[in-house]
Scaffold this active site. Structure first.
Site, PDB file in Angstrom:
ATOM      1  N   ARG A  70      -8.425   3.136   2.434  1.00 19.46           N
ATOM      2  CA  ARG A  70      -7.426   3.877   3.211  1.00 19.46           C
ATOM      3  C   ARG A  70      -7.896   5.305   3.463  1.00 19.46           C
ATOM      4  NH1 ARG A  70      -2.120   3.648   0.160  1.00 19.46           N
ATOM      5  NH2 ARG A  70      -2.116   1.486   0.808  1.00 19.46           N
ATOM      6  N   ARG A 179       2.748   9.235 -11.083  1.00 24.38           N
ATOM      7  CA  ARG A 179       2.719   8.068 -10.187  1.00 24.38           C
ATOM      8  C   ARG A 179       2.416   8.587  -8.788  1.00 24.38           C
ATOM      9  NH1 ARG A 179       2.330   3.622  -8.511  1.00 24.38           N
ATOM     10  NH2 ARG A 179       3.640   1.770  -8.799  1.00 24.38           N
ATOM     11  N   LYS A 180       2.461   7.697  -7.811  1.00 22.39           N
ATOM     12  CA  LYS A 180       2.233   8.140  -6.433  1.00 22.39           C
ATOM     13  C   LYS A 180       3.265   9.197  -6.037  1.00 22.39           C
ATOM     14  CE  LYS A 180       3.260   3.896  -4.872  1.00 22.39           C
ATOM     15  NZ  LYS A 180       3.601   2.751  -3.973  1.00 22.39           N
ATOM     16  N   GLY A 435       6.437  -8.992   2.447  1.00 23.54           N
ATOM     17  CA  GLY A 435       6.107 -10.213   1.724  1.00 23.54           C
ATOM     18  C   GLY A 435       6.505 -10.194   0.265  1.00 23.54           C
ATOM     19  N   GLY A 441       6.414  -2.415   3.999  1.00 22.61           N
ATOM     20  CA  GLY A 441       6.736  -2.444   5.430  1.00 22.61           C
ATOM     21  C   GLY A 441       8.092  -1.825   5.734  1.00 22.61           C
TER      22      GLY A 441
END
Lengths: 539, 72
Positions: A70, A179-180, A435, A441
Site C-alpha cells: 500500500r 494500534r492503527k 466480506g 469497504g
C-alpha cells in the site's frame, strides 16, 4: 526517540507490544534488503508483523513470498511523476492491477519480495512512501480530494495536510502507537473527509475572535468502523490552521501514552475515549496544547459521500475538475497510466484519488474539456456513471484477504451491472459490500450495506450468502445502517435486490434519496418487504 | 486452525456457536455436533451461517457472545 515509553514496565502488554519495545516497526526497512536477497524462507515468522510498517501484508497463500503493498497518498493528491511511477509499479511488479482504497491510497497485490528494494527506490524518487501505510502508526492522512481547487471548501487544506503528514511520517515519537491511527483533515463543507469514522478529524469551522471572523477547524476524536463501529465525538475547541499540528500532536501523544496495549482488540482510540469520557479527554488535550478557544460555528452543511463525478468548475476561473468512476476502485495499471497521461496533456498532470475509490483529473481549462472527454478511456471509466456501478464500493474480499468469507469486488460489480440494466432511478444508491465484519469497504455508512457470510443450505451445500443493512450515512453526525433479518444466497442476491429496489422506485418521492426513504418508511416496512421477497424466491 | 463464529437461526430465535476448525465445512460439522449434544428438544433450524472467522495464533483467539446490535 525523545519520549519515555510510559507503558514499558506494564506487565500485561500483548505480544505485539512486547515485540515493539524490543524493535521499532520502522526498523523493518533495514531488514527488507536482506530478506529480498535471501528469499521468503529467510523471514522468521515472528517478523511478519513488522512488514506492516512498510505497508506490506503477506498475501495468502502465505508461503509464496507475495505481498499486498500500500502506498500513501496524503489527501489523495498525486503529481504527474508520482502517478506515472504508481502505474509503472503495477505494470512491472503487480500484474498490471492496482486498487484505489477508501483512504485514498493505492494498493497492489502479488508484489514479489525480491522486488521490494527497487519499488521503494522508485517511490522515494517521487516523494511517495509505503511506510506506516499499515501497522500501529499514523496511516494515510485523508481529506478533501479537491483541496485547493474546491468552490465548496472553506479554505485550501493542502498546506495543513502537508504539515501534518510530514510531522508524523517516520517520526520515531509516533511510530509505536497502540494500534492503527487514522487522521482526516478536510475543509470541504460536504464532509468529504468522512470525519466521523476517523480517530482524529479536523472539520471546517469558523469563529468570531476579537470581532473578526476566523476560519479554522473543529476537532472530532475517537471514530472508527471495524466490528465495533463508533462515530467520533467533538471536542469543544476551535483550532486555527497553524494550531493543527499542536492539537494533532497532543491527541496522538495521549493515545500513544494512555491507549490500551494489553489487548489489541481494545487498542483503538475509541476505547480510551469511551472510558475517559469526552470531557476528560478534552481536559487532557488542553493540558498539552494550552488554552484553545471554545468551538465556533460548524461550517459542514451536508455529506456528499465522497462522490465528485462529472465536469465541475474549480474555484480558479476557467479551470475544471473531472470526476471519473473507477468501479469498486480496481483499475489496470495501463489504464491508470493512460489517465495520468491525459492529465498531463490536458491539465496540470495532477491526479487525485477519492475515498469513494474513484479518480479526479483537476485543472482542465474550459477549452480543453471536449477534447479530453473524446478519449475512449471514458467509455471504460465514465464521468457520469450509472447509479449503481458508479456508487458501489467493495473491500478486497476473499480473493486476497485472509479474513473475508466471500468474494466482494467481482460480486459487487456483477450485482451493480444488473441493477443498472434493470432498475432505472432518479437518484444514485450507494451499495457497499464487505466480506467480513471488519468493514474495510465502509459497509456501515452505505445506503445499502451488504455483508458476506457462509451459509449451509438445507441440502447441505456450503454457499456464499449475504445480509443487508439499510440507511447508513454521515449526515449530521452520522448513522450506521441497520441489519434486516434474512440471509440471501449469492445466487439470489441480484434478484432480491432488484425487487427491493423496484419497491424503492415505486414508492419513492421524486428526488428522494434512499436514506430519506428509509427514514420515512421505517425499518419495519423494509423488513416486511425483504421477508416477502425472500420467501418468494425460496418457494 | 481458524476460529469460526456461527449463527443458528431457529423458530425460537437465533443463538451462537463457536468452532475451532481447519475449514468452513468442518466448522459446520462441529456446530451440528454441538447442537445435537446440547439441545434436548428438537428445534426447527432455519439456517446455520458462519459470520466471522479468526485465525488462531499462538496467543489464541476468541469471541464475546452477545446479542447482535442493529448495526452488526
Amino acid at each position: 526517540m525523545s519520549y519515555v515509553k510510559v507503558w514499558a514496565d506494564n506487565q500485561q502488554l500483548n505480544k505485539n507490544e512486547k515485540n515493539k519495545l524490543k524493535k521499532d516497526g520502522l526498523s523493518v526497512f533495514d531488514d527488507i534488503p536482506y530478506y529480498a536477497k535471501n528469499g521468503f524462507e529467510s523471514i522468521p515468522k515472528d517478523q511478519y508483523m513488522y512488514f506492516k510498517y512498510a505497508g506490506l501484508t503477506v498475501q495468502k497463500p502465505q508461503d509464496k513470498g507475495l505481498f499486498m503493498l500500500r502506498v500513501k497518498v496524503p489527501t489523495g493528491i498525486l503529481n504527474h511523476k508520482q502517478a506515472v511511477v504508481l502505474s509503472e509499479i503495477g505494470q512491472l511488479y503487480g500484474r498490471n492491477v492496482q486498487d484505489i482504497t477508501t483512504r485514498q491510497s493505492i494498493q497492489y497485490h502479488w508484489i514479489p519480495l525480491e522486488k521490494l528494494p527497487e519499488i521503494f527506490e522508485r517511490l522515494k524518487k517521487v516523494d511517495l512512501t509505503t511506510s506506516e501505510a499499515e501497522g500501529d502508526a499514523p496511516r494515510n492522512v485523508v481529506g478533501n480530494p479537491l483541496a485547493g481547487i474546491d468552490p465548496n471548501e472553506l479554505f485550501d487544506t493542502r498546506p495543513v495536510v502537508d504539515e501534518i503528514y510530514r510531522f508524523f511520517q517516520d517520526n520515531p515519537d509516533f511510530s509505536n502507537l497502540p494500534r492503527k491511527y487514522k487522521i482526516s483533515v478536510n475543509a470541504n463543507i460536504y464532509n468529504a473527509g468522512h470525519a466521523e469514522i476517523n480517530d482524529l478529524a479536523f472539520t471546517p469551522a469558523s469563529k468570531v475572535i476579537d470581532g473578526k471572523k476566523v476560519l479554522g477547524f473543529h476537532v472530532l476524536v475517537g471514530g472508527g468502523l471495524a466490528a465495533k463501529p463508533y462515530l467520533a465525538k467533538q471536542l469543544n475547541v476551535f483550532v486555527t490552521k497553524n494550531q493543527v499540528k499542536k492539537v494533532a500532536a497532543a491527541v496522538t501523544t495521549l493515545y500513544r501514552d494512555f491507549g490500551y496495549r494489553k489487548s489489541r482488540a481494545r487498542a483503538r482510540l475509541k476505547y480510551l475515549i469511551a472510558d475517559w469520557g469526552i470531557e476528560k479527554f478534552e481536559e487532557r488535550v488542553l493540558e498539552l496544547t494550552g488554552t484553545l478557544p471554545a468551538a465556533g460555528k460548524d461550517e459542514t452543511i451536508g455529506w456528499n459521500g465522497g462522490f465528485f463525478f462529472g465536469v465541475h468548475p474549480q474555484k480558479q476561473k476557467g479551470l475544471n475538475y473531472v470526476g471519473i468512476s473507477v468501479p469498486v476502485g480496481r483499475i489496470h495499471s495501463d489504464d491508470f497510466y493512460k489517465i495520468a497521461e491525459l492529465a498531463a496533456q490536458f491539465g496540470s498532470g495532477e491526479l487525485r484519488t477519492v475515498n469513494s475509490q474513484n479518480l479526479i483529473i483537476p485543472n482542465i481549462p474550459d477549452h480543453s474539456i471536449d477534447k479530453l472527454l473524446k478519449n475512449d478511456i471514458f467509455k471504460k471509466f465514465p464521468i457520469h456513471p450509472t447509479f449503481f456501478t458508479g456508487y458501489a464500493m467493495a473491500c478486497t474480499g476473499n480473493e486476497f484477504c485472509n479474513l473475508a468469507l466471500t468474494n466482494t469486488k467481482d460480486k459487487m460489480l456483477e450485482l451493480a451491472e444488473r441493477l443498472d440494466r434493470e432498475v432505472q432511478l432518479d437518484v444514485p444508491v450507494r451499495i457497499y459490500m464487505v466480506g467480513c465484519t471488519n468493514s474495510c469497504g465502509q459497509r456501515h455508512i452505505a445506503d445499502i450495506g451488504i455483508q458476506g457470510l457462509k451459509l449451509r443450505t438445507p441440502e447441505g451445500q456450503l454457499v456464499d450468502a449475504y445480509e443487508l443493512f439499510v440507511g447508513g450515512h454521515l449526515n449530521n453526525g452520522g448513522h450506521f445502517n441497520e441489519r434486516l433479518k434474512g440471509r440471501i444466497e449469492s445466487s439470489l442476491l441480484s434478484d432480491v435486490l432488484k425487487d427491493f429496489l423496484f419497491y424503492f422506485k415505486k414508492e419513492k418521492k421524486q428526488g428522494e434519496t434512499f436514506y430519506a426513504f428509509t427514514e420515512r418508511k421505517g425499518k419495519e416496512t423494509l423488513q416486511s418487504l425483504l421477508d416477502t421477497i425472500i420467501s418468494h424466491y425460496e418457494q | 486452525m481458524n476460529l469460526y463464529r456461527l449463527i443458528i437461526t431457529t423458530d425460537e430465535g437465533e443463538f451462537f456457536a463457536v468452532a475451532a476448525a481447519e475449514n468452513e465445512e468442518q466448522a459446520f460439522q462441529i456446530a451440528d455436533r454441538e447442537i445435537q449434544h446440547n439441545i434436548l428438544t428438537k428445534t426447527n433450524i432455519r439456517d446455520i451461517t458462519i459470520v466471522e472467522k479468526k485465525i488462531v495464533k499462538k496467543a489464541g483467539a476468541g469471541y464475546l457472545i452477545q446479542p447482535r446490535k442493529a448495526y452488526e
